[in-house]
Motif scaffolding. Structure first.
Motif, PDB file in Angstrom:
ATOM      1  N   ALA A 147       1.054  -1.307  -0.086  1.00 38.42           N
ATOM      2  CA  ALA A 147      -0.067   0.139   0.076  1.00 38.42           C
ATOM      3  C   ALA A 147       0.795   1.249   0.045  1.00 38.42           C
ATOM      4  N   ALA A 148       1.830   1.350   0.704  1.00 38.13           N
ATOM      5  CA  ALA A 148       2.810   2.492   1.026  1.00 38.13           C
ATOM      6  C   ALA A 148       3.569   2.631  -0.628  1.00 38.13           C
ATOM      7  N   PHE A 149       3.982   1.498  -0.951  1.00 42.18           N
ATOM      8  CA  PHE A 149       4.811   1.248  -2.108  1.00 42.18           C
ATOM      9  C   PHE A 149       4.011   2.026  -3.350  1.00 42.18           C
ATOM     10  N   ALA A 150       2.750   1.704  -3.428  1.00 41.63           N
ATOM     11  CA  ALA A 150       1.832   2.070  -4.538  1.00 41.63           C
ATOM     12  C   ALA A 150       1.625   3.509  -4.225  1.00 41.63           C
ATOM     13  N   ALA A 151       1.276   4.032  -3.249  1.00 39.80           N
ATOM     14  CA  ALA A 151       1.147   5.559  -2.963  1.00 39.80           C
ATOM     15  C   ALA A 151       2.545   6.259  -3.462  1.00 39.80           C
ATOM     16  N   ALA A 152       3.519   5.784  -2.883  1.00 37.87           N
ATOM     17  CA  ALA A 152       4.923   6.567  -3.238  1.00 37.87           C
ATOM     18  C   ALA A 152       5.012   6.456  -4.821  1.00 37.87           C
ATOM     19  N   LEU A 153       4.851   5.430  -5.522  1.00 40.34           N
ATOM     20  CA  LEU A 153       4.984   5.056  -6.936  1.00 40.34           C
ATOM     21  C   LEU A 153       4.057   6.203  -7.678  1.00 40.34           C
ATOM     22  N   ARG A 154       2.906   6.159  -7.158  1.00 38.78           N
ATOM     23  CA  ARG A 154       2.020   7.026  -7.691  1.00 38.78           C
ATOM     24  C   ARG A 154       2.558   8.421  -8.068  1.00 38.78           C
ATOM     25  N   ALA A 155       3.191   8.730  -6.812  1.00 38.99           N
ATOM     26  CA  ALA A 155       3.341  10.294  -6.761  1.00 38.99           C
ATOM     27  C   ALA A 155       4.567  10.486  -7.736  1.00 38.99           C
ATOM     28  N   GLU A 156       5.321   9.400  -7.958  1.00 35.81           N
ATOM     29  CA  GLU A 156       6.615   9.610  -8.884  1.00 35.81           C
ATOM     30  C   GLU A 156       6.160   9.289 -10.316  1.00 35.81           C
ATOM     31  N   LEU A 157       5.168   8.409 -10.513  1.00 36.56           N
ATOM     32  CA  LEU A 157       4.805   8.034 -12.005  1.00 36.56           C
ATOM     33  C   LEU A 157       3.502   8.972 -12.590  1.00 36.56           C
ATOM     34  N   SER A 158       2.708   9.598 -11.576  1.00 34.76           N
ATOM     35  CA  SER A 158       1.911  10.540 -12.484  1.00 34.76           C
ATOM     36  C   SER A 158       2.240  11.237 -13.425  1.00 34.76           C
ATOM     37  N   PRO A 159       3.308  12.210 -13.112  1.00 41.75           N
ATOM     38  CA  PRO A 159       3.876  13.331 -14.000  1.00 41.75           C
ATOM     39  C   PRO A 159       4.101  12.600 -15.124  1.00 41.75           C
ATOM     40  N   SER A 210     -10.850   0.173 -18.134  1.00 40.54           N
ATOM     41  CA  SER A 210     -11.728   0.719 -19.152  1.00 40.54           C
ATOM     42  C   SER A 210     -11.838   2.135 -19.151  1.00 40.54           C
ATOM     43  N   LEU A 211     -11.312   2.881 -18.189  1.00 38.89           N
ATOM     44  CA  LEU A 211     -11.616   4.313 -17.791  1.00 38.89           C
ATOM     45  C   LEU A 211     -10.611   4.989 -18.778  1.00 38.89           C
ATOM     46  N   PRO A 212     -10.832   6.082 -19.328  1.00 39.77           N
ATOM     47  CA  PRO A 212      -9.978   6.867 -19.954  1.00 39.77           C
ATOM     48  C   PRO A 212      -8.499   7.247 -19.382  1.00 39.77           C
ATOM     49  N   THR A 213      -7.597   7.347 -20.087  1.00 39.15           N
ATOM     50  CA  THR A 213      -6.317   7.728 -19.421  1.00 39.15           C
ATOM     51  C   THR A 213      -6.233   8.875 -18.382  1.00 39.15           C
ATOM     52  N   ARG A 214      -7.434   9.799 -18.617  1.00 44.25           N
ATOM     53  CA  ARG A 214      -7.403  11.005 -17.790  1.00 44.25           C
ATOM     54  C   ARG A 214      -7.882  10.518 -16.452  1.00 44.25           C
ATOM     55  N   ALA A 215      -8.634   9.429 -16.261  1.00 49.51           N
ATOM     56  CA  ALA A 215      -8.941   9.095 -15.056  1.00 49.51           C
ATOM     57  C   ALA A 215      -8.222   7.940 -14.327  1.00 49.51           C
ATOM     58  N   SER A 216      -7.786   8.097 -13.039  1.00 50.03           N
ATOM     59  CA  SER A 216      -7.232   7.057 -12.397  1.00 50.03           C
ATOM     60  C   SER A 216      -7.478   6.841 -10.935  1.00 50.03           C
ATOM     61  N   VAL A 217      -7.890   5.390 -10.898  1.00 45.85           N
ATOM     62  CA  VAL A 217      -8.447   4.882  -9.656  1.00 45.85           C
ATOM     63  C   VAL A 217      -7.309   4.398  -8.903  1.00 45.85           C
ATOM     64  N   THR A 218      -7.023   5.350  -7.676  1.00 45.55           N
ATOM     65  CA  THR A 218      -5.797   5.070  -6.946  1.00 45.55           C
ATOM     66  C   THR A 218      -5.928   3.949  -6.207  1.00 45.55           C
TER      67      THR A 218
END
Length: 234
Positions: A147-159, A210-218
């Motif tokens: 869970a912590a890795f996913a949150a940190a990775l999201r912060a790094e990769l979303s840009p 199936s969601l468009p790339t503009r939408a992210s389910v965290t």
């Protein structure tokens, strides 16, 4: 065609995901260690690979493989019971598969996603990470790490335009406990028919993808509608 890599694809949630993704038109690479199950998936048109996730060198061999969606699903659970009675081997094996292998595989795959400016990393987490209880300390610790890795990775990769999703299921009727609980205890766990099924997670995954790339389910919590009984330890 979207290229998907699924770990732990020979049984339970991973197999349901691999088969559902293939049926939906995704190009699937299914990883696992059960030769018979891999052969069955291959017979259904799914590309398979036998691979030990605890071997970093084996995972590094996937570094140059283009993957659009990485599904870190494989996991193990030690025998439920007091932490002080958990063996060092159980601790090491659980952390090796549930956490360390996920870090190594993700590190091998993500650079390609960054180079392409797109991708999706999915983790099969657990409610044990977010609402831990007695007798599951090591498993909960491994999933809390995810869970912590996913949150940190999201912060790094979303840009970079890369999405990161943590699927958080409650109790799912799979073979996860088959090696650590007797048949009678497992039967009691699922007797009321209220536990989630692997297909429920596969359907949720397809909806997320199936969601468009503009939408992210965290993070997506998926729980049984009705309460499930507690595991009875003998």
């Amino acid at each position: 065609m979207t290229r998907v890599l699924v770990t732990g694809a020979t049984s339970g949630i991973g197999r349901a995901m691999a088969e559902a993704l293939h049926a939906a038109g995704y190009q699937v690479l299914a990883l696992g260690r059960n030769a018979q199950a891999l052969a069955e998936l291959a017979a259904g048109g799914i590309e398979t690979m036998a691979l030990d996730l605890s071997d970093p060198l084996a995972l590094a061999a996937l570094r140059d493989r283009p993957v659009d969606v990485l599904i870190n699903n494989a996991g193990v659970i030690p025998k439920p019971g007091p932490f002080v009675k958990t063996s060092a081997t159980e601790i090491d094996d659980t952390l090796a598969v549930n956490l360390a292998s996920v870090l190594h595989l993700t590190q091998a795959i993500v650079p390609g996603m960054i180079a392409r400016g797109a991708g999706h990393v999915v983790f099969t987490g657990s409610t044990a990470a977010h609402a831990p209880g007695a007798n599951f300390a090591v498993y909960a610790a491994s999933k809390a790490g995810i869970a912590a890795f996913a949150a940190a990775l999201r912060a790094e990769l979303s840009p970079h335009g890369i999405r990161v999703t943590e699927l958080v299921p409650g109790r799912v009727e799979t073979g996860l406990y088959s090696a650590v609980l007797p048949d009678a205890a497992r039967g009691d766990m699922y007797a009321d028919g209220n536990s989630l099924q692997p297909q429920d997670l596969a359907d949720a995954l397809l909806a997320v993808l199936s969601l468009p790339t503009r939408a992210s389910v965290t993070r997506l919590d998926i729980l049984p509608t009705r309460p499930v009984p507690a595991i009875q330890l003998k």
